[in-house]
Enzyme design. Structure first.
Site: not given
Ligand code: DNO
Length: 399
Positions: A251, A289, A316, A359-360, A376
């Site tokens: 990531h 991401c 992501h 994501d988020h 989340y």
């Molecule tokens: C936060 C996430 C991170 C991600 C880790 C992967 O929202 O994007 O916690 O899961 O860094 O190892």
């Protein structure tokens, strides 16, 4: 792409029964109760996998199988920890799970200063303020060298022009309240880390002390050394990944800027090129991401997707907006710097079975009082998921 959702296990207030109703196909999760550095046993993996399958879903991606600090800074017991990691990979593969997301960020897993930053429409977003983060570093954490580091800090070209962070921090110190100070510690160390990193827990009594001890482990570790440690780790696990078909996907650093005097090694196209070439094995791949990458003003996210799609194992979907002063917030999934529509087009072309998750997402319509993990939410994430489902349907229609 496969529509997945990050779910935090049986204790998650968002249940699998709910996720089934909104078009989720695959689950992204981890064995959140296993202490950091211990083997994930086949039995525990099987138990969770079967639970997920009992809802008609599949466990698609592990996020994260955490890499302990000792592997990152190269401590005396790193080989022992790498053996444990390898055994967990074998166990996951034996249970049919073949994609593992991890990160190589020292100490902090991700960082924001504000978790409920109000938007004009009444919803809220995650937010990163440089002056508040620097205030935390200098005045709360009181890290040695923090003031000097921030004095030398330069914003990427095109943003933050003329900004004097130290002057802002000192002005902030005059108006700071104990409540806001407490909130900054909660936001930076507890609420964003507690549920993901394993280094910190929600009930830590002296989180700052612990934080300083973690930082001390990295004394003398520069970017080249951290890169060497990542290479060492990857080379050690690659034979197991090949043997059991495991796709590892690192990531990117979030945010993609050097913080707290710590080195950062996955934040630019050059960094990503470096680690992909350092261990040129398809099992060594990337979690693309888009949110983390779009928070770096120097990153052309679409160009990066084109370049790195063949080595991307997990996506992501999230997009950041950078303000002229350099601070950033998380934009709508249809706005911001990341151009998620174009990214979906690129990744669909490259590999239509690639798992992605939104994501988020915004916190909206009552999400804020439901006790969800920071970033989340349910309704905000569901809204973003629906937007992305619409984009994918339109792309399929175009084809
Ligand atoms: C936060 C996430 C991170 C991600 C880790 C992967 O929202 O994007 O916690 O899961 O860094 O190892």
């Amino acid at each position: 792409m496969e529509k997945t959702w990050r779910w935090f296990g049986k204790k998650d207030k968002i249940t699998l029964a709910m996720l089934r109703q909104i078009g989720v196909e695959g689950i992204v999760t981890a064995l959140h109760d296993v202490p950091l550095g211990e083997i994930w046993t086949r039995e525990a993996i099987r138990d969770l996998r079967e639970y997920i399958e009992s809802y008609g879903l599949r466990w698609s991606v592990v996020e994260s199988l955490p890499v302990t600090e000792t592997i990152k800074y190269g401590g005396p017991d790193r080989d022992e920890q790498i053996e444990i990691y390898k055994q967990s990979l074998r166990n996951l593969s034996a249970e049919g799970i073949h994609t593992v997301c991890y990160n190589f960020m020292p100490v902090l897993d991700w960082a924001r200063t504000d978790l409920l930053h109000p938007n004009a429409d009444g919803s809220s977003n995650l937010y990163f303020s440089y002056s508040e983060f620097a205030f935390f570093d200098i005045y709360i954490l009181k890290r040695n060298g923090a003031r000097e580091d921030w004095a030398a800090f330069t914003f990427p070209e095109g943003v933050g022009e003329g900004r004097d962070i130290l002057a802002e921090v000192d002005a902030l110190a005059k108006e700071m309240t104990p409540e806001r100070e407490h909130e900054l510690v909660e936001n930076i160390v507890i609420k964003t880390q507690g549920f993901v990193s394993g280094n910190f827990r929600e009930d830590d009594e002296a989180p700052l002390e612990k934080f300083r001890q973690f930082l001390d482990l990295y004394a003398g570790i520069d970017k080249a050394q951290l890169q060497a440690n990542l290479k060492y780790f990857l080379e050690a696990i690659m034979p197991v990944c090949e043997e059991c078909g495991m796709k590892m996907c690192v990531h990117p650093d979030d945010p993609p800027i050097p913080i707290l005097g710590l080195p950062r090694i996955v934040r630019t196209a050059e960094d990503i090129r470096w680690f992909l070439n350092a261990v040129p094995n398809v099992h060594n791949g990337l979690t693309f991401c888009a949110g983390s990458l779009s928070a770096g003003a120097y990153n052309d996210v679409v160009a990066m997707a084109r370049e790195f799609a063949p080595r991307t194992h997990f996506v992501h979907l999230r997009s950041c907006h950078i303000f002229p002063n350099g601070d950033f917030t998380e934009a709508s999934h249809l706005g911001g710097r990341a151009d998620l529509i174009e990214l979906c087009r690129i990744f669909e072309m490259e590999n239509p079975s690639l798992p992605f998750r939104v994501d988020h997402g915004r916190t909206m319509l009552g999400d804020e009082s439901r006790g969800y993990n920071a970033g989340y939410s349910f309704l905000g994430r569901m809204f973003a998921m629906a937007q992305m489902q619409g984009v994918l349907a339109a792309l399929a229609h175009e084809k």
